[in-house]
Design a protein around this motif. Structure first.
Motif, PDB file in Angstrom:
ATOM      1  N   HIS A 235       0.824  -1.210   0.000  1.00 35.23           N
ATOM      2  CA  HIS A 235       0.000   0.000   0.000  1.00 35.23           C
ATOM      3  C   HIS A 235       0.861   1.265   0.000  1.00 35.23           C
ATOM      4  CE1 HIS A 235      -3.872  -1.930   1.871  1.00 35.23           C
ATOM      5  NE2 HIS A 235      -3.546  -2.432   0.691  1.00 35.23           N
ATOM      6  N   THR A 236       1.867   1.267   0.857  1.00 34.55           N
ATOM      7  CA  THR A 236       2.632   2.494   1.069  1.00 34.55           C
ATOM      8  C   THR A 236       3.469   2.863  -0.141  1.00 34.55           C
ATOM      9  OG1 THR A 236       2.679   2.132   3.454  1.00 34.55           O
ATOM     10  CG2 THR A 236       4.329   3.628   2.563  1.00 34.55           C
ATOM     11  N   ILE A 237       4.173   1.896  -0.750  1.00 38.24           N
ATOM     12  CA  ILE A 237       5.036   2.258  -1.871  1.00 38.24           C
ATOM     13  C   ILE A 237       4.210   2.749  -3.059  1.00 38.24           C
ATOM     14  CG2 ILE A 237       6.923   0.751  -1.158  1.00 38.24           C
ATOM     15  CD1 ILE A 237       6.010  -1.279  -3.265  1.00 38.24           C
ATOM     16  N   VAL A 238       3.035   2.185  -3.264  1.00 39.62           N
ATOM     17  CA  VAL A 238       2.183   2.614  -4.372  1.00 39.62           C
ATOM     18  C   VAL A 238       1.561   3.977  -4.072  1.00 39.62           C
ATOM     19  CG1 VAL A 238       0.122   2.076  -5.719  1.00 39.62           C
ATOM     20  CG2 VAL A 238       1.703   0.245  -5.087  1.00 39.62           C
TER      21      VAL A 238
ATOM     22  N   ASP B 192       8.326 -11.428  -7.935  1.00 40.84           N
ATOM     23  CA  ASP B 192       9.215 -10.440  -7.315  1.00 40.84           C
ATOM     24  C   ASP B 192       8.498  -9.105  -7.135  1.00 40.84           C
ATOM     25  OD1 ASP B 192      11.337 -12.172  -7.054  1.00 40.84           O
ATOM     26  OD2 ASP B 192      12.293 -11.587  -8.933  1.00 40.84           O
ATOM     27  N   ALA B 193       7.723  -8.699  -8.127  1.00 43.16           N
ATOM     28  CA  ALA B 193       6.977  -7.445  -8.002  1.00 43.16           C
ATOM     29  C   ALA B 193       5.911  -7.557  -6.919  1.00 43.16           C
ATOM     30  CB  ALA B 193       6.337  -7.069  -9.338  1.00 43.16           C
ATOM     31  N   TRP B 194       5.292  -8.738  -6.794  1.00 40.02           N
ATOM     32  CA  TRP B 194       4.289  -8.940  -5.747  1.00 40.02           C
ATOM     33  C   TRP B 194       4.941  -8.804  -4.370  1.00 40.02           C
ATOM     34  CZ3 TRP B 194       3.123 -11.779  -1.464  1.00 40.02           C
ATOM     35  CH2 TRP B 194       1.784 -11.846  -1.075  1.00 40.02           C
ATOM     36  N   LEU B 195       6.143  -9.366  -4.189  1.00 40.82           N
ATOM     37  CA  LEU B 195       6.848  -9.254  -2.907  1.00 40.82           C
ATOM     38  C   LEU B 195       7.219  -7.811  -2.605  1.00 40.82           C
ATOM     39  CD1 LEU B 195       9.222 -12.351  -3.093  1.00 40.82           C
ATOM     40  CD2 LEU B 195       7.334 -12.032  -1.488  1.00 40.82           C
ATOM     41  N   GLY B 196       7.604  -7.053  -3.627  1.00 33.22           N
ATOM     42  CA  GLY B 196       7.955  -5.654  -3.418  1.00 33.22           C
ATOM     43  C   GLY B 196       9.013  -5.481  -2.359  1.00 33.22           C
TER      44      GLY B 196
ATOM     45  N   GLN C 140      13.161  -4.168   2.025  1.00 31.82           N
ATOM     46  CA  GLN C 140      14.278  -4.852   1.379  1.00 31.82           C
ATOM     47  C   GLN C 140      14.158  -4.730  -0.132  1.00 31.82           C
ATOM     48  OE1 GLN C 140      15.293  -8.718   3.096  1.00 31.82           O
ATOM     49  NE2 GLN C 140      14.049  -8.293   4.915  1.00 31.82           N
ATOM     50  N   ASN C 141      15.066  -5.370  -0.835  1.00 33.37           N
ATOM     51  CA  ASN C 141      15.056  -5.410  -2.301  1.00 33.37           C
ATOM     52  C   ASN C 141      15.188  -4.021  -2.931  1.00 33.37           C
ATOM     53  OD1 ASN C 141      14.429  -8.185  -1.891  1.00 33.37           O
ATOM     54  ND2 ASN C 141      12.263  -7.672  -1.775  1.00 33.37           N
ATOM     55  N   GLY C 142      15.902  -3.124  -2.234  1.00 26.35           N
ATOM     56  CA  GLY C 142      16.128  -1.794  -2.775  1.00 26.35           C
ATOM     57  C   GLY C 142      15.028  -0.784  -2.530  1.00 26.35           C
ATOM     58  N   TRP C 143      13.973  -1.183  -1.856  1.00 29.80           N
ATOM     59  CA  TRP C 143      12.860  -0.268  -1.573  1.00 29.80           C
ATOM     60  C   TRP C 143      13.140   0.521  -0.284  1.00 29.80           C
ATOM     61  CZ3 TRP C 143       9.035   0.662  -4.923  1.00 29.80           C
ATOM     62  CH2 TRP C 143       8.796  -0.282  -5.936  1.00 29.80           C
ATOM     63  N   SER C 144      12.621   1.711  -0.204  1.00 26.64           N
ATOM     64  CA  SER C 144      12.711   2.523   1.007  1.00 26.64           C
ATOM     65  C   SER C 144      11.560   3.512   1.016  1.00 26.64           C
ATOM     66  CB  SER C 144      14.050   3.266   1.064  1.00 26.64           C
ATOM     67  OG  SER C 144      14.113   4.256   0.051  1.00 26.64           O
TER      68      SER C 144
END
Length: 452
Positions: free
Chosen positions: A113-116, A214-218, A447-451
């Motif tokens: 929710h938050t990243i989108v 991978d996109a689903w995991l985000g 993780q995975n480069g997200w922040s």
């Protein structure tokens, strides 16, 4: 330029009149003229997003683009809106659509929710997000701050407190129809998906063609994809009901996993607590305590009960809210007619009476307060409120800023469940002051480069 999609005002005879178009420079950045249909990018439209896109279209939005990481699951929505451009990556969609869209809708699993939504806010779009707004309080704060800075119209898809039931409860309580309210019970039949697993799946399945795991995991930790529970597994049969079948994570069954969802409380807490929060003027609880069936960290328990204590407010005394799920119901109140309480609902216990949703149980007292004036304006549904706000009108009833305490209700309950200890929360510091170990559950471990 968007003049090609503006709605021209016609005379009653059907002849074209002079277009009544209000320039955006008059409305301010981001606001949509009443003469236009706000355009929407829907992200996560294969599940609840399907019905929300239909509701948005009926309310007066134009579905301009659709995005989902599983096009097979989203096919039913694509067919409803064949004119909408299709994407798999919401970042690409925002970049490519640019000024062709005014609004972003987020219907993805809780952990994304938050990243989108943040991406939409930072692009200056009006944003509607399914409940709960975030999976952690840190994410919730980031979204509220971004919404405040963007100055756009936001909305959460919780059951509105501005409809007939919500307004009537508020009016009756304010009129003293059941006296001072000192206790409230909220309960839900959820979970209606597999829950209570002691471990993550110990196997992996081939990823279906067209599904981007991978996109689903985000931002969540990478784990192997698991498709369905084996026929021999008891997990799908353990919850009170199961609408999600044998699926492990996708679709729908993400809700029971602590890495991706917020359990039964996150699914229904926003719905059932929205009206009590408004009617009783609730803010931050002073203490939150949870009791549950056996809990194994990776998945939410099969049943839980969470107790919230609130201080006195204005002319209202201290009040206790008790949330129950997994088939647990409150004690049946005196005066209840029937063999059992419904599977879901709200009971208000006052000094002088009891109310179920907006119905006073005592018939004499109900008759006495039947003429309490309907003083509060009844508003439209979730999408109608958001449409009004996008056009520069009154803010939506569950906008990100005003609904922040409701998110706090849900997530502090989740923290109490996961920490297994009482929670006393300092809102100013965003810190659990009596239980330091619980603070790990306030933050998003991206993780995975997200922040954020």
């Amino acid at each position: 330029m968007k003049t090609n999609r503006r709605v021209m005002i016609q005379t009653s005879l059907g002849a074209l009149a002079t277009p009544m178009i209000i320039p955006r420079s008059v409305l301010g950045a981001g606001w949509v003229a009443p003469s236009e249909k706000p355009t929407v990018l829907g992200v996560g439209v294969g599940g609840i997003g399907n019905s929300h896109m239909r509701e948005a279209s009926s309310a007066g939005f134009q579905i301009e683009a659709l995005c989902d990481i599983d096009w097979r699951h989203a096919e039913k929505t694509f067919k409803l809106f064949p004119q909408a451009r299709r994407y798999k990556d919401f970042r690409e969609a925002l970049d490519q659509e640019g000024d062709r869209i005014d609004c972003l809708y987020c219907g993805t699993p809780d952990h994304t929710h938050t990243i989108v939504s943040l991406a939409g806010l930072r692009a200056g779009k009006h944003v509607c997000c399914v409940k709960p707004l975030a999976r952690t309080l840190e994410e919730g704060r980031a979204l509220v701050d971004a919404a405040r800075e963007a100055k756009v119209a936001t909305q959460i898809t919780t059951s509105p407190a501005t409809g007939e039931t919500g307004c009537r409860v508020t009016e009756l309580i304010a009129a003293g129809a059941i006296g001072a309210v000192r206790q409230v019970y909220l309960w839900s039949e959820r979970p209606v998906w597999p829950q209570g697993s002691p471990t993550l799946p110990n196997w992996s399945d081939p990823i279906p063609e067209g599904f981007d795991w991978d996109a689903w995991l985000g931002p969540a930790a990478k784990i192997p994809f698991a498709d369905k529970w084996p026929e021999s597994s008891p997990i799908p049969q353990m919850s009170p009901q199961n609408w999600g079948g044998a699926a492990v994570f996708h679709p729908f069954n993400f809700r029971g996993w602590t890495a991706f969802g917020t359990g039964a409380l996150g699914d229904m807490g926003c719905h059932w607590a929205n009206i009590p929060y408004r009617a009783l003027k609730l803010g931050a609880p002073t203490r939150v305590v949870a009791s549950t069936t056996k809990f194994y960290d990776v998945a939410f328990p099969l049943a839980s009960q969470v107790t919230y204590d609130y201080p006195a407010r204005d002319d209202m005394p201290e009040v206790r809210l008790v949330w129950s799920d997994g088939g647990i119901k409150p004690p049946m109140p005196k005066g209840w007619e029937g063999d059992a309480l419904p599977n879901e609902g709200v009971l208000y216990i006052g000094d002088q009476g009891v109310m179920f949703n907006d119905q006073i149980l005592d018939k004499d007292r109900a008759a006495k307060f039947a003429d309490v004036p309907k003083s509060l304006p009844r508003r439209g549904n979730v999408m109608a409120e958001w449409l009004e706000a996008c056009r520069g009108g009154e803010p939506a009833g569950s906008n990100f800023l005003d609904a922040a305490p409701l998110l706090e209700f849900v997530l502090l309950g989740v923290v109490a469940i996961r920490s297994r200890k009482p929670v006393e929360y300092d809102r100013d510091k965003n810190e659990v002051v009596n239980n330091p170990e619980a603070n790990q559950f306030l933050k998003a471990n991206y993780q995975n480069g997200w922040s954020l």
